[in-house]
Design a protein around this motif. Structure first.
Motif, PDB file in Angstrom:
ATOM      1  N   PHE A   1       0.829  -1.209   0.000  1.00  0.00           N
ATOM      2  CA  PHE A   1       0.000   0.000   0.000  1.00  0.00           C
ATOM      3  C   PHE A   1       0.862   1.258   0.000  1.00  0.00           C
ATOM      4  N   SER A   2       2.001   1.231   0.669  1.00  0.00           N
ATOM      5  CA  SER A   2       2.818   2.441   0.830  1.00  0.00           C
ATOM      6  C   SER A   2       3.683   2.765  -0.387  1.00  0.00           C
ATOM      7  N   LEU A   3       3.832   1.840  -1.322  1.00  0.00           N
ATOM      8  CA  LEU A   3       4.777   2.037  -2.426  1.00  0.00           C
ATOM      9  C   LEU A   3       4.501   3.284  -3.276  1.00  0.00           C
TER      10      LEU A   3
ATOM     11  N   THR B   1       8.092   1.584   4.806  1.00  0.00           N
ATOM     12  CA  THR B   1       8.414   0.303   4.175  1.00  0.00           C
ATOM     13  C   THR B   1       9.525  -0.417   4.908  1.00  0.00           C
ATOM     14  N   GLN B   2      10.560   0.311   5.305  1.00  0.00           N
ATOM     15  CA  GLN B   2      11.690  -0.303   6.001  1.00  0.00           C
ATOM     16  C   GLN B   2      11.276  -0.838   7.368  1.00  0.00           C
ATOM     17  N   ILE B   3      10.430  -0.104   8.071  1.00  0.00           N
ATOM     18  CA  ILE B   3       9.976  -0.554   9.396  1.00  0.00           C
ATOM     19  C   ILE B   3       9.128  -1.810   9.275  1.00  0.00           C
ATOM     20  N   PHE B   4       8.163  -1.807   8.362  1.00  0.00           N
ATOM     21  CA  PHE B   4       7.342  -2.996   8.136  1.00  0.00           C
ATOM     22  C   PHE B   4       8.228  -4.182   7.727  1.00  0.00           C
ATOM     23  N   GLY B   5       9.171  -3.921   6.833  1.00  0.00           N
ATOM     24  CA  GLY B   5      10.044  -4.990   6.350  1.00  0.00           C
ATOM     25  C   GLY B   5      10.908  -5.567   7.450  1.00  0.00           C
TER      26      GLY B   5
ATOM     27  N   SER C   1      -4.597   1.726  -3.236  1.00  0.00           N
ATOM     28  CA  SER C   1      -3.426   2.582  -3.000  1.00  0.00           C
ATOM     29  C   SER C   1      -3.047   3.396  -4.232  1.00  0.00           C
ATOM     30  N   ILE C   2      -3.020   2.741  -5.403  1.00  0.00           N
ATOM     31  CA  ILE C   2      -2.610   3.444  -6.621  1.00  0.00           C
ATOM     32  C   ILE C   2      -3.680   4.422  -7.073  1.00  0.00           C
TER      33      ILE C   2
ATOM     34  N   TYR D   1      15.305  -3.559  -9.326  1.00  0.00           N
ATOM     35  CA  TYR D   1      14.806  -4.266  -8.141  1.00  0.00           C
ATOM     36  C   TYR D   1      13.492  -3.648  -7.668  1.00  0.00           C
ATOM     37  N   ASP D   2      12.680  -3.252  -8.628  1.00  0.00           N
ATOM     38  CA  ASP D   2      11.368  -2.691  -8.335  1.00  0.00           C
ATOM     39  C   ASP D   2      10.542  -3.692  -7.532  1.00  0.00           C
ATOM     40  N   LYS D   3       9.883  -3.235  -6.487  1.00  0.00           N
ATOM     41  CA  LYS D   3       9.166  -4.142  -5.584  1.00  0.00           C
ATOM     42  C   LYS D   3       7.958  -4.793  -6.241  1.00  0.00           C
TER      43      LYS D   3
END
Length: 492
Positions: free
Chosen positions: A63-65, A80-84, A170-171, A444-446
């Motif tokens: 959702f955050s991307l 994203t980093q925290i969730f990851g 999200s988009i 390296y697109d998510k």
């Protein structure tokens, strides 16, 4: 007796955790940062929720991307980093405790991913640009975690219902904000938070071209949902979302997105026409012509002027952006022979470009010092990891494509038209990203990494599918037959 011991152990854990939370909260109350006293309690609640439903963290990342411009919590961390980070710890613990079978990580992608990683490590070790190379290795390792997250956390129902819904919401929200920003000229949604002369608007993303790539990635899934919707009101609502997202792509003024979106619609139209009865072809072509005419009439003239520059050879001299992109290709041609097999080091295209004769003309920037990206993911890999790295990267894509193709054929053979259509939509979304890689340096697109893993899941669920209907409780989309969902929702 064992049950009593387990209960006693959990009670002890709860007491320890509660004590630590209270101590941490009291500590913050005694400092100038007293407002943070609620953080320990909220943190424990969040961890508990993610322990019970770790897929929620992955959906949070997805959702955050589109909101990369606003997802930074500080200069060091993003949402994203925290969730990851939390997700890595939770999944590791669940696998160790056998809450998630390690077999779920199985995929025919890993062999080529491993070879790609080995080449990347070897290239970084021999590179003259150690800082850049080792920094880029971190991106590669993160890429593999995205694949692992998707393989272990996305159920068949998640793949068919939840994930498309999250992507759509999200988009589309980002597209609506982008459109509002364009209409009312809200500076927050423009490049660098300023109103540029060429009207390039990036919305909630950091780059208009990347924002456009996300929207185009969504479109095949939206079209799939429209075609499979049973109620007319749902079809109308989803069609409005489709038009909204297409309008957002146009407002980004992305030349590459315009071309790729046209190719995507042409592919979909060709497939649909082949499946239409003779009596429907005329109506279908008339409808398509009407939509095309409406798009041409309603689209700003400045957009078409910008699109024309792609086909006018003089534009590559007059247009600084196109001239710069041409210089990136010429620079790659000159640099490639220096390290043809294993490259100059992951992510080092920028460093190599800065050393070429083209950098002072097209790539010089006071902040970047000529370190420009290739604006081509394949060139980034070719210069960074050489022919061997590009070979394994392409093999990853090829295996993923084969997985989707095989899964679709299996679903068709079993009469599961809905999952066959879904698989085709995901494959077409992957296709749009592969085309965008010709214009963007996002190897390296998510979304790309997630789709690689989804190809394996599509094949896995196709092999498990025993019924023709998506909603069958014992089929690939049913709750009762969905062992992946049950495993993830087991209590601690």
């Amino acid at each position: 007796m064992d049950h009593t011991r387990v209960s006693a152990t959990w009670k002890l854990h709860e007491l320890v955790i509660s004590a630590l939370v209270i101590l941490a909260s009291v500590y913050f109350l005694t400092t100038p940062y007293y407002a943070l006293s609620i953080v320990p309690g909220l943190g424990v609640i969040l961890i508990y929720i993610l322990w019970r439903w770790p897929q929620a963290a992955l959906y949070g990342i997805v959702f955050s991307l589109p909101y990369s411009s606003y997802s930074a919590i500080s200069e060091y961390f993003t949402v994203t980093q925290i969730f990851g980070g939390v997700l890595i710890l939770i999944l590791a613990a669940k696998i160790i405790l056998n809450r998630i079978p390690i077999e779920k990580l199985g995929a025919n992608l890993w062999k080529w991913a491993f070879f790609f990683l080995v080449i990347s490590f070897f290239s970084a070790y021999l590179s003259h640009y150690k800082e850049t190379s080792y920094g880029n290795l971190k991106n590669i390792l993160i890429a593999f975690t995205i694949i692992a997250f998707t393989l272990t956390l996305i159920s068949s129902r998640g793949m068919s219902r939840t994930l498309p819904a999250i992507l759509t919401i999200s988009i589309t929200i980002s597209s609506v904000l982008l459109t509002i920003g364009s209409i009312f000229e809200i500076s927050y949604f423009y490049i660098g938070a300023a109103l540029p002369e060429d009207n390039r608007i990036s919305g909630t993303s950091e780059d208009p071209n990347e924002m456009a790539s996300m929207i185009v990635f969504l479109l095949p899934l939206l079209i799939h949902m429209i075609s499979r919707a049973e109620k007319g009101s749902h079809k109308i609502f989803l069609s409005i979302l489709l038009v909204t997202n297409v309008a957002a792509v146009i407002l980004t003024y992305s030349r590459s997105a315009g071309l790729i979106m046209a190719i995507m619609f042409a592919v979909i139209l060709a497939r649909k026409v082949r499946n239409l009865r003779a009596s429907q072809i005329g109506f279908g072509l008339t409808l398509a012509a009407g939509i095309l005419a409406g798009t041409v009439i309603l689209t700003p003239g400045t957009y078409w002027e910008r699109q024309k520059t792609v086909f006018y050879s003089g534009s590559y001299i007059e247009d600084g952006s196109l001239a710069g992109r041409l210089s990136f290709i010429l620079a790659a041609r000159d640099v490639f022979p220096q390290n043809p097999f294993i490259g100059a080091g992951p992510g080092t295209y920028r460093d190599k470009y800065a050393e070429t004769v083209y950098a002072p003309q097209f790539g010089y920037d006071e902040n970047k010092q000529g370190r420009e990206a290739a604006h081509n993911a394949y060139l980034e890999i070719l210069i960074g990891q050489g022919l061997l790295g590009l070979l394994f990267y392409v093999l990853l894509i090829w295996v993923s494509w084969k997985n989707f193709t095989k899964a679709r054929k299996m679903y068709m053979a079993k009469g599961n038209a809905e999952f066959a259509s879904l698989t085709q939509a995901y494959r077409l979304s992957l296709f749009t990203l592969l085309l965008f890689f010709l214009f963007l340096s996002i190897p390296y697109d998510k979304y790309f990494l997630m789709t690689l893993a989804l190809s394996q899941l599509a094949l896995r669920y196709a092999q498990q599918d025993s019924g023709p209907t998506l909603g069958d409780a014992n089929g690939p989309g049913g709750e009762k037959g969905d062992h992946h969902e049950i495993l993830l929702e087991s209590s601690p």
